[in-house]
Design an enzyme around this catalytic site. Structure first.
Site, PDB file in Angstrom:
ATOM      1  N   ASP A 349      32.536  55.839  44.682  1.00  0.00           N
ATOM      2  CA  ASP A 349      32.334  54.617  43.957  1.00  0.00           C
ATOM      3  C   ASP A 349      33.511  54.189  43.108  1.00  0.00           C
ATOM      4  O   ASP A 349      33.764  54.879  42.517  1.00  0.00           O
ATOM      5  CB  ASP A 349      31.057  54.388  43.212  1.00  0.00           C
ATOM      6  CG  ASP A 349      30.748  53.041  42.897  1.00  0.00           C
ATOM      7  OD1 ASP A 349      30.203  52.217  43.552  1.00  0.00           O
ATOM      8  OD2 ASP A 349      31.289  52.270  41.991  1.00  0.00           O
ATOM      9  N   ASN A 357      37.931  42.165  41.016  1.00  0.00           N
ATOM     10  CA  ASN A 357      37.813  41.048  41.583  1.00  0.00           C
ATOM     11  C   ASN A 357      37.958  39.838  40.464  1.00  0.00           C
ATOM     12  O   ASN A 357      38.375  38.735  40.508  1.00  0.00           O
ATOM     13  CB  ASN A 357      36.425  40.950  42.218  1.00  0.00           C
ATOM     14  CG  ASN A 357      36.488  41.622  43.570  1.00  0.00           C
ATOM     15  OD1 ASN A 357      37.491  41.750  44.319  1.00  0.00           O
ATOM     16  ND2 ASN A 357      35.164  41.941  43.941  1.00  0.00           N
ATOM     17  N   HIS A 362      39.406  38.232  44.744  1.00  0.00           N
ATOM     18  CA  HIS A 362      39.162  38.921  45.823  1.00  0.00           C
ATOM     19  C   HIS A 362      40.098  39.549  46.715  1.00  0.00           C
ATOM     20  O   HIS A 362      39.937  40.722  47.353  1.00  0.00           O
ATOM     21  CB  HIS A 362      38.153  38.207  46.736  1.00  0.00           C
ATOM     22  CG  HIS A 362      36.918  37.906  45.933  1.00  0.00           C
ATOM     23  ND1 HIS A 362      35.864  38.816  45.867  1.00  0.00           N
ATOM     24  CD2 HIS A 362      36.442  36.934  45.083  1.00  0.00           C
ATOM     25  CE1 HIS A 362      34.668  38.296  45.025  1.00  0.00           C
ATOM     26  NE2 HIS A 362      35.114  37.351  44.464  1.00  0.00           N
ATOM     27  N   GLU A 392      31.574  48.552  46.911  1.00  0.00           N
ATOM     28  CA  GLU A 392      32.646  49.644  46.569  1.00  0.00           C
ATOM     29  C   GLU A 392      32.324  50.892  46.686  1.00  0.00           C
ATOM     30  O   GLU A 392      33.037  52.004  46.288  1.00  0.00           O
ATOM     31  CB  GLU A 392      33.285  49.226  45.017  1.00  0.00           C
ATOM     32  CG  GLU A 392      32.224  49.433  44.290  1.00  0.00           C
ATOM     33  CD  GLU A 392      31.442  48.305  43.783  1.00  0.00           C
ATOM     34  OE1 GLU A 392      30.863  48.181  42.705  1.00  0.00           O
ATOM     35  OE2 GLU A 392      31.016  47.402  44.732  1.00  0.00           O
TER      36      GLU A 392
END
Length: 470
Positions: A349, A357, A362, A392
């Site tokens: 992760d 973000n 983005h 993610e």
């Protein structure tokens, strides 16, 4: 004029041509996108230009919960507008019919992503095509290949209401019974549930909808000649200058621009070739008939393989998606238990991804995701399977692998990621959790333990690997 001057005069005319050639395609593109003084003055006079969209036409375009225009068409329109020097603002509408009405009554000046038809040309001005995409006939698996809709008189075709395809099918194939639906999803669902025999939709939309809804009893049964979407921007009110300004922006679009935008939403490469031989009429000669049948079967097989691939692929990273991960993990767990072999799962992760973000936007987040996806794909063995679970979170399935080997592999990826540069001015790190299959354990239980180990790595400070106790 002397002889030398006479000799040089033609070459003086050629010098600008040589210089223009040497400047290359970039200069041509810039000139195409540059408005004239009159066009710039017109754009300034217009100020903000309101535009309308189809709020529910994924992945081409839709309006999200925060009222933002999203999708392939949205990104292409934004790029065209930026290069043409226009400021656009979305005019909210209930549905596509309302958008058409808004363009007709002046609430908006542009329609963002639509086909040109004779009816629409009577009141709209169209740019050159922004994007091309073939329409394909979608049926259930058991339906025969479709080479000519005239041969399917009386069969039903589900189509979303108010589309250009509805207009064309009614004109070209009056013997087909059309059933109108409110949405793309409903049209596909009707075919899947046997409430309609077929639908005729964009290849990209078909791939996206089948993947999203899990309608894996559907297939591509055919492709009709002259039914390729040539999606354009439309201008209402007879404003030729605004149309010309937009055309300058459209002219700057490259195939790299289009492919990059498409791959944000659907992992597919749209073929632009006409492939005339695909739908040749069956000749009288037996050899000709066999040849055409062979071409049809080959193309249908290829398109259906592409559709199957899309259903297993994450659009952004090109890795396999959650559905493919789950299917492969079930297979590997069954094999490992049956053959008494080792099996490890690594769950990874990206740390503080929301902050990426929020702080950089983005597009920066997408760069991080795609970069990490490429890193994982380059780091795993041929026998391993790397995929994106969503967001993610990524997974690597490692057959014939024990805990120490899996931790070592995760650590190599983690350390490499720590040193990667994404243009953010700060490092991006990942955390990893490792679990190894226990006797009699299910695939979901193994995945859950890898997730617990990942949570442990996060809780311990991130940027590290933790293994669940064997």
């Amino acid at each position: 004029m002397g002889a030398l001057a006479l000799f040089l005069t033609p070459w003086r005319r050629l010098v600008p041509i040589f210089l223009f050639t040497l400047l290359g395609a970039t200069a041509v593109q810039a000139d195409q996108g540059r408005a004239t003084a009159f066009e710039r003055a017109h754009a300034e006079h217009l100020g903000v230009v309101r535009f309308c969209v189809d709020p529910d036409w994924q992945p081409f375009e839709w309006v999200d919960g925060e009222g933002r225009h999203r999708g392939i068409g949205a990104d292409l329109l934004a790029l065209v507008a930026r290069r043409a020097g226009l400021t656009l603002v979305l005019q909210p509408t209930k549905d596509w019919d309302d958008s058409l009405a808004a363009a007709a009554d002046g609430r908006c000046r542009l329609l963002s992503f639509l086909n040109r038809t004779p009816d629409r040309e009577s009141w709209l001005l169209f740019t050159e095509p922004v994007f091309s995409d073939p329409n394909v006939v979608i049926t259930r698996e058991e339906h025969a290949a479709v080479t000519d809709l005239h041969a399917l008189a009386g069969q039903t075709m589900a189509l979303p209401r108010g589309t250009s395809i509805e207009e064309k099918v009614r004109r070209d194939y009056p013997e087909i019974a059309i059933v109108l639906t409110a949405t793309e999803d409903e049209a596909m669902q009707m075919v899947s549930e046997r409430r309609a025999d077929m639908t005729l939709r964009s290849l990209i939309v078909a791939a996206y909808t089948i993947k999203k809804q899990g309608l894996f009893n559907l297939k591509i049964a055919g492709r009709l000649p002259d039914y390729t979407n040539q999606l354009r921007i439309a201008v209402s009110g007879g404003d030729h200058v605004l149309r010309d300004i937009l055309d300058r922006g459209v002219a700057t679009l490259t195939e790299e621009d289009r492919d990059g935008i498409v791959n944000r939403y659907v992992s597919i490469r749209v073929e632009q070739s006409s492939e005339i031989g695909f739908m040749l009429r069956i000749g009288a000669a037996a050899l000709g008939a066999l040849l055409v049948a062979g071409v049809v079967i080959w193309r249908m097989s290829r398109l259906n393989r592409e559709l199957a691939r899309l259903s297993r692929t994450d659009a952004l990273t090109g890795l396999v998606n959650r559905k493919a991960i789950d299917a492969r993990l079930e297979t590997e767990v069954a094999r490992a238990l049956r053959q008494k072999r080792k099996l490890a799962v690594v769950m990874m992760d990206i740390d503080h991804f929301k902050a990426v973000n929020d702080d950089f936007g983005h597009p920066a987040g997408d760069r991080v995701l795609t970069g990490f996806g490429r890193l994982i794909a380059a780091s795993v063995r041929r026998a391993d399977l790397a995929g994106r679970m969503g967001g993610e979170e990524f997974v690597v399935i490692c057959p014939d692998t024990g805990v120490d080997e899996a931790v070592g592999a995760a650590e190599r990826i983690r350390k490499h990621m720590e040193g990667m540069e994404f243009g953010l001015g700060r490092p991006v790190t990942v955390s990893a959790g490792v679990a190894v299959l226990r006797r009699g354990e299910s695939a979901q239980a193994l995945l859950a333990r890898a997730d617990v180990a990942l949570y442990g790595a996060k809780h311990a400070g991130r940027n590290r690997t933790k293994a669940d106790p064997v």
